[in-house]
Design an enzyme around this catalytic site. Structure first.
Site, PDB file in Angstrom:
ATOM      1  N   ARG A  23       0.883  -1.198  -0.162  1.00 20.70           N
ATOM      2  CA  ARG A  23      -0.206  -0.167  -0.108  1.00 20.70           C
ATOM      3  C   ARG A  23       0.830   1.299   0.110  1.00 20.70           C
ATOM      4  NH1 ARG A  23      -3.829  -2.931   3.265  1.00 20.70           N
ATOM      5  NH2 ARG A  23      -5.618  -3.149   2.004  1.00 20.70           N
ATOM      6  N   SER A  42      -3.650 -16.189   3.598  1.00 23.22           N
ATOM      7  CA  SER A  42      -4.313 -15.591   4.656  1.00 23.22           C
ATOM      8  C   SER A  42      -5.940 -16.137   4.995  1.00 23.22           C
ATOM      9  CB  SER A  42      -4.926 -14.112   3.724  1.00 23.22           C
ATOM     10  OG  SER A  42      -3.855 -13.278   3.708  1.00 23.22           O
ATOM     11  N   CYS A  46      -8.238 -19.603  13.062  1.00 19.81           N
ATOM     12  CA  CYS A  46      -9.335 -19.841  14.278  1.00 19.81           C
ATOM     13  C   CYS A  46     -10.737 -20.236  13.715  1.00 19.81           C
ATOM     14  CB  CYS A  46      -9.588 -18.171  14.669  1.00 19.81           C
ATOM     15  SG  CYS A  46      -7.838 -17.146  14.442  1.00 19.81           S
ATOM     16  N   VAL A  84      10.790 -22.504   2.328  1.00 13.44           N
ATOM     17  CA  VAL A  84      12.004 -21.801   2.475  1.00 13.44           C
ATOM     18  C   VAL A  84      12.787 -22.906   3.339  1.00 13.44           C
ATOM     19  CG1 VAL A  84      13.409 -20.013   3.320  1.00 13.44           C
ATOM     20  CG2 VAL A  84      11.267 -19.546   2.184  1.00 13.44           C
ATOM     21  N   TYR A 432     -26.483   0.299  30.564  1.00 10.46           N
ATOM     22  CA  TYR A 432     -27.244  -0.342  31.338  1.00 10.46           C
ATOM     23  C   TYR A 432     -28.819  -0.256  30.615  1.00 10.46           C
ATOM     24  CZ  TYR A 432     -31.319  -1.503  34.353  1.00 10.46           C
ATOM     25  OH  TYR A 432     -32.467  -2.156  34.965  1.00 10.46           O
ATOM     26  N   TRP A 440     -26.471  -3.064  38.143  1.00 11.62           N
ATOM     27  CA  TRP A 440     -25.198  -2.856  38.489  1.00 11.62           C
ATOM     28  C   TRP A 440     -24.435  -4.117  37.619  1.00 11.62           C
ATOM     29  CZ3 TRP A 440     -22.504   0.292  41.445  1.00 11.62           C
ATOM     30  CH2 TRP A 440     -23.067   1.344  42.361  1.00 11.62           C
ATOM     31  N   ARG A 448     -16.376  -3.519  42.850  1.00 10.34           N
ATOM     32  CA  ARG A 448     -16.627  -2.934  44.484  1.00 10.34           C
ATOM     33  C   ARG A 448     -16.434  -4.123  45.296  1.00 10.34           C
ATOM     34  NH1 ARG A 448     -22.842  -1.681  43.766  1.00 10.34           N
ATOM     35  NH2 ARG A 448     -22.887  -3.514  45.255  1.00 10.34           N
TER      36      ARG A 448
END
Ligand SMILES: Cc1cc2nc3c(=O)[nH]c(=O)nc-3n(C[C@H](O)[C@H](O)[C@H](O)COP(=O)(O)OP(=O)(O)OC[C@H]3O[C@@H](n4cnc5c(N)ncnc54)[C@H](O)[C@@H]3O)c2cc1C
Length: 459
Positions: A23, A42, A46, A84, A432, A440, A448
């Site tokens: 690029r 490429s 996974c 290689v 939330y 919470w 906490r």
């Protein structure tokens, strides 16, 4: 004359580097030659477990860019099935063998990108010609396993050896295909990437799915009948099976680098600096599963072979090779996985890492839910925090739970990356609404609890 970049290894790190360099530098300025010994460029290793399970229909869905795309759109000379075999740093030349016809070629380079990935660990008992035994590293490995599972006589029983995240994901894939699955793990528990108390939650969920877990049990051999695997041999007797999948971890693939005299670090992987240069070897770069990196919390070099790092590091190398400036400043060990619907996330140090790094710390576990308790689909979520004493700085976090558990680790990863204390975290303005969290959030409840634990110790 154009300079020449040679890339060894055409997957995540190598092709990220090659495409970034392209690029920034056109063909007249930089020729790019990639040697890849496999059949694919490429691709997402996974995604292999999800192809094995049938969730992803075919290997073509796991390929981000084919060699043809790199040749035609990026003007990169991709030489497939070329391994290689030597690097000559004095002559600035690599030698490669065409694996299809045995021909050898030598190519000079100005810049060398070393991106050979990792090699699966295979103890002597696993180095075998017995049919039905599979490592799981490449798309070719995935294809071989799929063929075995689809062929007659169709396997009914599977043994997965090794309970790291790849073993756990492969056990899930086999269960989803309807096989009866046993996971054998030498350590006390599978999923040792989290602390034992959290790993036990994962083991419990796996048992609930019907996976038999045999932990604390080393495998010593394989039995066969007519050349096909028939059992995994252990000190507690044979475990009959029709297919064996190995998930015993990987080590950096550094044979060529070592032979060429490139420096390895204490983890056995290649040493690189923040710009992915190999120190002392101008024009030599390395990235991905073959390099070690800095752990930003412990300050120690670590070997954490993950696709997320390989892509980022390859990009950094490519930007720098292309004449730009980019750095990779280390990792904090963030990782996520799942076993069926149970999600697991971790970041930073486990208790044993924090002890090894000499931290004084507290750890707390907070039980909560992924949604408001009254909202349909609310399920348990367990958050563990490890905080430095007395500063309260977050050192590590782990989450096990049902939907919305795994990616919550990202909140904790950002807090940890930025050196937040658990006290700071209690005030975090997290989103939330009942479908997404209790009022919470589980992260805030855990913070906490950690503040209370620190206060109790300092009273
Ligand atoms: C089943 C599985 C699941 C995974 N799941 C995840 C996940 O969920 N999240 C995550 O972050 N990571 C995951 N990973 C890890 C991730 O796939 C790797 O970290 C990533 O592929 C590393 O990229 P890399 O380019 O460094 O190495 P690789 O992808 O291994 O690529 C190296 C390439 O170099 C080639 N090569 C090696 N030696 C030579 C040579 N001498 N000559 C020519 N070519 C050579 C190899 O053929 C290979 O194609 C998973 C891996 C597996 C196997």
């Amino acid at each position: 004359m154009a300079q020449r970049l040679i890339v060894i290894g055409g997957d995540a790190a190598g092709m990220s580097a090659a495409s970034q360099a392209r690029r920034r530098r056109g063909r007249d300025d930089l020729e790019i030659v990639v040697f890849e010994r496999g059949h694919f460029t490429s691709y997402s290793a996974c995604g292999i477990p999800y192809w094995i399970s049938g969730l992803v229909p075919g290997p073509e869905h796991l390929i981000a860019r084919t060699p043809e795309v790199f040749r035609t759109k990026f003007d990169i000379d991709v030489r497939m099935r070329h391994e290689v075999t030597a690097i000559d740093l004095e002559r600035r030349e690599v030698t490669a063998r065409d694996l299809d016809n045995g021909d050898e070629v030598s190519e000079r380079f100005d810049e060398l990108m070393y991106a050979t990935g990792a090699t699966p660990t295979k103890p002597p008992w696993a180095q075998t010609d017995i049919a039905g035994v599979f490592g799981m590293q490449t798309l070719d490995d995935g294809a071989a396993l799929r063929d075995w599972l689809d062929a007659e006589p169709q396997p009914r029983r599977a043994v997965v050896v090794g309970g790291g995240y790849i073993g756990v994901e492969m056990a899930e894939a086999m269960i989803q295909r309807g096989l009866s699955v046993t996971l054998v793990e030498q350590a006390a528990q599978p999923m040792s990437t989290v602390d034992e108390d959290m790993a036990e939650l994962v083991a419990e969920a796996m048992r609930g799915l019907g996976i038999t877990i045999r932990s604390g049990l080393p495998v010593t051999g394989l039995d066969q009948r007519d050349g096909r695997v028939s059992a995994v041999v252990t000190a507690e007797g044979p475990i009959p099976t029709d297919v064996v999948v190995l998930g015993l971890g990987v080590r950096p693939n550094v044979g060529l680098a070592e032979a060429a005299g490139l420096p390895l670090g204490p983890t056995g992987a290649i040493r690189v600096d923040r710009r992915m240069r190999v120190p002392g070897f101008p024009g030599v770069w390395a990235a991905g599963d073959c390099v070690e990196t800095l752990h930003r919390v412990s300050g120690m070099p670590v070997y954490i072979p993950l696709g997320t790092h390989a892509n980022k590091q390859g990009r950094v190398a490519g930007v720098n090779i292309g004449g730009g400036y980019a750095t990779f400043t280390g990792v904090i060990g963030t990782a996520v996985t799942k076993v069926c619907e149970l999600e697991v996330g971790r970041t930073g140090l486990r208790e044993r890492d924090a002890s090894a790094a000499g931290f004084d710390f507290v750890s707390v576990i907070a039980e909560s839910t992924n949604r408001a308790g009254y909202y349909p689909g609310a399920r348990p979520m367990t958050v563990k925090l490890i905080a430095e004493r007395p500063s309260g700085r977050l050192l590590g976090a782990q989450i096990v739970g049902w939907s919305e558990a795994a990616k919550r680790i990202d909140t904790l990863a950002v807090a940890l990356w930025n050196g937040m204390t658990v006290d700071d975290m209690t005030a975090l303005d997290l989103g939330y609404a009942p479908p997404y969290a209790p009022v919470w959030d589980p992260v805030l409840i855990a913070a906490r609890k950690a503040v209370d634990a620190l206060a109790a110790l300092d009273r």
